[in-house]
Design a protein around this motif. Sequence first.
Motif, PDB file in Angstrom:
ATOM      1  N   ALA A  49     -35.945  28.645 -27.195  1.00 17.62           N
ATOM      2  CA  ALA A  49     -36.634  28.268 -25.962  1.00 17.62           C
ATOM      3  C   ALA A  49     -37.677  27.177 -26.179  1.00 17.62           C
ATOM      4  CB  ALA A  49     -37.295  29.490 -25.341  1.00 17.62           C
ATOM      5  N   VAL A  50     -38.415  27.245 -27.278  1.00 15.06           N
ATOM      6  CA  VAL A  50     -39.517  26.289 -27.490  1.00 15.06           C
ATOM      7  C   VAL A  50     -39.575  25.776 -28.926  1.00 15.06           C
ATOM      8  CG1 VAL A  50     -40.932  27.262 -25.645  1.00 15.06           C
ATOM      9  CG2 VAL A  50     -41.131  28.207 -27.945  1.00 15.06           C
ATOM     10  N   GLY A  51     -38.535  25.998 -29.697  1.00 14.73           N
ATOM     11  CA  GLY A  51     -38.589  25.672 -31.114  1.00 14.73           C
ATOM     12  C   GLY A  51     -38.337  24.219 -31.452  1.00 14.73           C
ATOM     13  N   GLN A 315     -34.127  32.131 -19.900  1.00 15.13           N
ATOM     14  CA  GLN A 315     -32.860  31.477 -19.548  1.00 15.13           C
ATOM     15  C   GLN A 315     -32.340  30.647 -20.706  1.00 15.13           C
ATOM     16  OE1 GLN A 315     -31.685  32.073 -16.459  1.00 15.13           O
ATOM     17  NE2 GLN A 315     -30.273  30.437 -15.891  1.00 15.13           N
ATOM     18  N   GLN A 316     -33.219  29.821 -21.270  1.00 12.14           N
ATOM     19  CA  GLN A 316     -32.803  28.955 -22.358  1.00 12.14           C
ATOM     20  C   GLN A 316     -32.668  29.723 -23.672  1.00 12.14           C
ATOM     21  OE1 GLN A 316     -31.606  26.127 -22.872  1.00 12.14           O
ATOM     22  NE2 GLN A 316     -31.903  25.892 -25.076  1.00 12.14           N
ATOM     23  N   GLY A 317     -33.671  30.553 -23.971  1.00 11.05           N
ATOM     24  CA  GLY A 317     -33.603  31.330 -25.211  1.00 11.05           C
ATOM     25  C   GLY A 317     -32.474  32.333 -25.199  1.00 11.05           C
ATOM     26  N   GLY A 318     -32.159  32.892 -24.019  1.00  8.16           N
ATOM     27  CA  GLY A 318     -31.043  33.824 -23.917  1.00  8.16           C
ATOM     28  C   GLY A 318     -29.712  33.161 -24.194  1.00  8.16           C
ATOM     29  N   ALA A 319     -29.566  31.924 -23.725  1.00  5.40           N
ATOM     30  CA  ALA A 319     -28.327  31.186 -24.022  1.00  5.40           C
ATOM     31  C   ALA A 319     -28.181  30.942 -25.513  1.00  5.40           C
ATOM     32  CB  ALA A 319     -28.333  29.861 -23.258  1.00  5.40           C
ATOM     33  N   GLU A 320     -29.288  30.602 -26.162  1.00 10.89           N
ATOM     34  CA  GLU A 320     -29.261  30.381 -27.613  1.00 10.89           C
ATOM     35  C   GLU A 320     -28.961  31.689 -28.345  1.00 10.89           C
ATOM     36  OE1 GLU A 320     -29.964  27.484 -30.795  1.00 10.89           O
ATOM     37  OE2 GLU A 320     -29.881  27.269 -28.616  1.00 10.89           O
ATOM     38  N   LEU A 321     -29.525  32.777 -27.839  1.00  5.14           N
ATOM     39  CA  LEU A 321     -29.335  34.079 -28.483  1.00  5.14           C
ATOM     40  C   LEU A 321     -27.887  34.532 -28.397  1.00  5.14           C
ATOM     41  CD1 LEU A 321     -30.723  36.507 -29.845  1.00  5.14           C
ATOM     42  CD2 LEU A 321     -31.140  37.430 -27.557  1.00  5.14           C
ATOM     43  N   SER A 322     -27.273  34.385 -27.238  1.00  2.48           N
ATOM     44  CA  SER A 322     -25.874  34.802 -27.086  1.00  2.48           C
ATOM     45  C   SER A 322     -24.937  33.924 -27.911  1.00  2.48           C
ATOM     46  CB  SER A 322     -25.481  34.750 -25.607  1.00  2.48           C
ATOM     47  OG  SER A 322     -25.576  33.433 -25.108  1.00  2.48           O
ATOM     48  N   PHE A 323     -25.358  32.682 -28.171  1.00  3.65           N
ATOM     49  CA  PHE A 323     -24.542  31.787 -29.004  1.00  3.65           C
ATOM     50  C   PHE A 323     -24.654  32.159 -30.485  1.00  3.65           C
ATOM     51  CE2 PHE A 323     -24.141  27.922 -31.594  1.00  3.65           C
ATOM     52  CZ  PHE A 323     -22.866  27.524 -31.252  1.00  3.65           C
ATOM     53  N   GLU A 324     -25.871  32.482 -30.930  1.00  7.38           N
ATOM     54  CA  GLU A 324     -26.106  32.778 -32.340  1.00  7.38           C
ATOM     55  C   GLU A 324     -25.641  34.187 -32.711  1.00  7.38           C
ATOM     56  OE1 GLU A 324     -27.223  30.873 -34.734  1.00  7.38           O
ATOM     57  OE2 GLU A 324     -27.642  29.093 -33.518  1.00  7.38           O
ATOM     58  N   ILE A 325     -25.781  35.137 -31.785  1.00  6.07           N
ATOM     59  CA  ILE A 325     -25.404  36.524 -32.066  1.00  6.07           C
ATOM     60  C   ILE A 325     -24.399  36.968 -31.003  1.00  6.07           C
ATOM     61  CG2 ILE A 325     -26.239  38.885 -32.381  1.00  6.07           C
ATOM     62  CD1 ILE A 325     -28.959  37.789 -33.049  1.00  6.07           C
ATOM     63  N   ALA A 327     -22.839  39.589 -30.540  1.00  5.17           N
ATOM     64  CA  ALA A 327     -22.991  40.968 -30.057  1.00  5.17           C
ATOM     65  C   ALA A 327     -23.888  41.049 -28.839  1.00  5.17           C
ATOM     66  CB  ALA A 327     -23.548  41.856 -31.176  1.00  5.17           C
ATOM     67  N   ILE A 328     -24.777  40.061 -28.689  1.00  6.98           N
ATOM     68  CA  ILE A 328     -25.649  40.002 -27.516  1.00  6.98           C
ATOM     69  C   ILE A 328     -25.030  39.008 -26.542  1.00  6.98           C
ATOM     70  CG2 ILE A 328     -27.963  39.486 -26.657  1.00  6.98           C
ATOM     71  CD1 ILE A 328     -29.062  40.245 -29.343  1.00  6.98           C
ATOM     72  N   THR A 329     -24.402  39.505 -25.534  1.00  9.56           N
ATOM     73  CA  THR A 329     -23.684  38.668 -24.582  1.00  9.56           C
ATOM     74  C   THR A 329     -24.622  38.155 -23.502  1.00  9.56           C
ATOM     75  OG1 THR A 329     -23.121  40.560 -23.180  1.00  9.56           O
ATOM     76  CG2 THR A 329     -21.608  40.031 -24.985  1.00  9.56           C
ATOM     77  N   ARG A 330     -24.094  37.246 -22.663  1.00 10.33           N
ATOM     78  CA  ARG A 330     -24.875  36.742 -21.538  1.00 10.33           C
ATOM     79  C   ARG A 330     -25.248  37.873 -20.579  1.00 10.33           C
ATOM     80  NH1 ARG A 330     -27.804  32.636 -21.405  1.00 10.33           N
ATOM     81  NH2 ARG A 330     -27.600  32.581 -19.130  1.00 10.33           N
ATOM     82  N   GLU A 331     -24.354  38.859 -20.492  1.00  8.58           N
ATOM     83  CA  GLU A 331     -24.658  39.998 -19.619  1.00  8.58           C
ATOM     84  C   GLU A 331     -25.876  40.768 -20.126  1.00  8.58           C
ATOM     85  OE1 GLU A 331     -21.658  39.191 -20.692  1.00  8.58           O
ATOM     86  OE2 GLU A 331     -20.806  38.523 -18.777  1.00  8.58           O
ATOM     87  N   MET A 332     -26.016  40.862 -21.455  1.00  9.15           N
ATOM     88  CA  MET A 332     -27.174  41.553 -21.999  1.00  9.15           C
ATOM     89  C   MET A 332     -28.455  40.759 -21.744  1.00  9.15           C
ATOM     90  SD  MET A 332     -27.770  43.178 -25.792  1.00  9.15           S
ATOM     91  CE  MET A 332     -26.457  44.355 -25.468  1.00  9.15           C
ATOM     92  N   VAL A 333     -28.348  39.442 -21.738  1.00 10.52           N
ATOM     93  CA  VAL A 333     -29.502  38.608 -21.388  1.00 10.52           C
ATOM     94  C   VAL A 333     -29.922  38.878 -19.949  1.00 10.52           C
ATOM     95  CG1 VAL A 333     -30.321  36.234 -21.106  1.00 10.52           C
ATOM     96  CG2 VAL A 333     -28.891  36.840 -23.074  1.00 10.52           C
ATOM     97  N   VAL A 334     -28.940  39.049 -19.067  1.00  7.84           N
ATOM     98  CA  VAL A 334     -29.250  39.398 -17.677  1.00  7.84           C
ATOM     99  C   VAL A 334     -29.938  40.756 -17.618  1.00  7.84           C
ATOM    100  CG1 VAL A 334     -28.252  39.887 -15.408  1.00  7.84           C
ATOM    101  CG2 VAL A 334     -27.362  37.992 -16.776  1.00  7.84           C
TER     102      VAL A 334
END
Length: 376
Positions: A49-51, A315-325, A327-334
Motif C-alpha cells: 500500500a505505501v512501500g 484496497q491496494q494492499g489487499g490486491a498485493e496480498l492476494s497476489f503474493e499469498i 491462500a488469501i483471496t480477493r474475497e478474504m480481502v473483502v
Amino acid sequence: MSRQPLPPWVDIGLIPIVNVLLAFVVVGLIVLAVGVNPFTAVRIMVTGAVGYPEAIGYTLYYTTNFIFTGLAVALAFHAGLFNIGGEGQAYIGGLGVGLVLLAFDSSLPALPLMALAVLAAAVFGAAWAAVPAWLQAWRGSHIVITTIMFNFIAAAVMVYLMVNVLIAPGSMSPESREIAASGHLPFVHELLAMAGITMGQSPLNLSIVWAALCCVFVWVFLWHTPWGFELRTMGHNPSAAIYAGVDIRRMTVLAMCLSGALAGFVGVNEIMGVHHRLILNFTAGYGFAGIAVALMGRNHPVGIVLASLLFGMLQQGGAELSFEIPAITREMVVVIQGLIILFCGALANLTKPAFERLFAVLRTRSTRAQASAAEA
C-alpha cells in the motif's frame, strides 16, 4: 457511577482507532486459521500500500473516490438522511462527465472543457439524488428505499446507453470512443516528472486536489454557514428545526442534491482522470463503501480523509496480498474490509462504555485529589 460525555479526542479519535485494532485482531485470527502468518500478511499489505511510490499513487487514487462518496454520505447524514444511493449518483455523475467530454472535446479548450465536465458531474449527480429527495419531502417515501432502488435504475440506464447509444462504432465492448487529450486530467506522476521528481506510474491524477477542496467546502458549509446550521439542526431535532422556522422540505432537497453532487465527482476521477472513456461499472462499489467511510470518520471531513486513506490502503494492499499469498483471496480481502466496517459501524459503541467508566474513575480521583489539596 454516572457516565459523563467523553472528551472529543477520545470519542472521535481514540475509539475508532481501538475499533480498527480490534478488527485487525479478528482478521489476524482468520488469517492464522488458513495457515498464514498474520504478521507476514500485515507486512505485505502495508508494503503493497505505501512501500514504494507506485503503490502510494494507487492508494491515493482509491482514497480519492472514497473521499467523494464518504463526504456524500456524511453531508446527508448530518441532515438526518441516510443516503445509500451514492453508487447510482456516482454512476450518473460519470455519465454527465462522459457526455460533456464526448460532445465538446473537439471544440473546447482544455480548461473550459474540464470545468464544464466537473460541473456536469455535480449537476447529473445532484439531479439523480433530487428525485428521491423530492419523494421524501413531498410524498413521504423513505429515502433509504428510494435511493437504493435508484442505484439499480442507474445501472440499467447505463447498460442501455452503453450498449445501444454511446458504444464506439465497430466496438464489441460496451464502451465509448476515447476522449481527446484535452479532456484528460493530468496524472500526478507526469506533473512530478516535469518538476524533475520521479514517481512510478499510477492512476493518481489531479482529482485528488478537487477531493481536498470538497473536504474544505463541506467543513465550511456545515459549520460556518446558516444553511449548514439549519441542516444540522434538522438532523438533530426536526421538530425544533420546524419550530425555529427551518423549511424541512427545502433543506431535504438541498442536502440530497449536495450529497449527490459529491458522489458524482467519482466520475471526474474515473472518466476524466483514468479511463478517458465511458465504460460500465466504473464505480466499482465506491458508493456503498462510502457509507463505511462516513461512519468510521464520524461524518467529519478530517475523519473521512483518514478513513478513506485506510480503505485505500486496504484496497491496494489487499490486491498485493492476494497476489503474493494465493491462500488469501480477493474475497478474504473483502472480509477484512467487512470486519472493519462491522467494528467501526455496527459495533462502534462496543468499547465506549469501558472508556466512559475509565474516565469516570479518573474524574472521581481527580476531584478527590483537588478536594484533599484544598483541605490541606
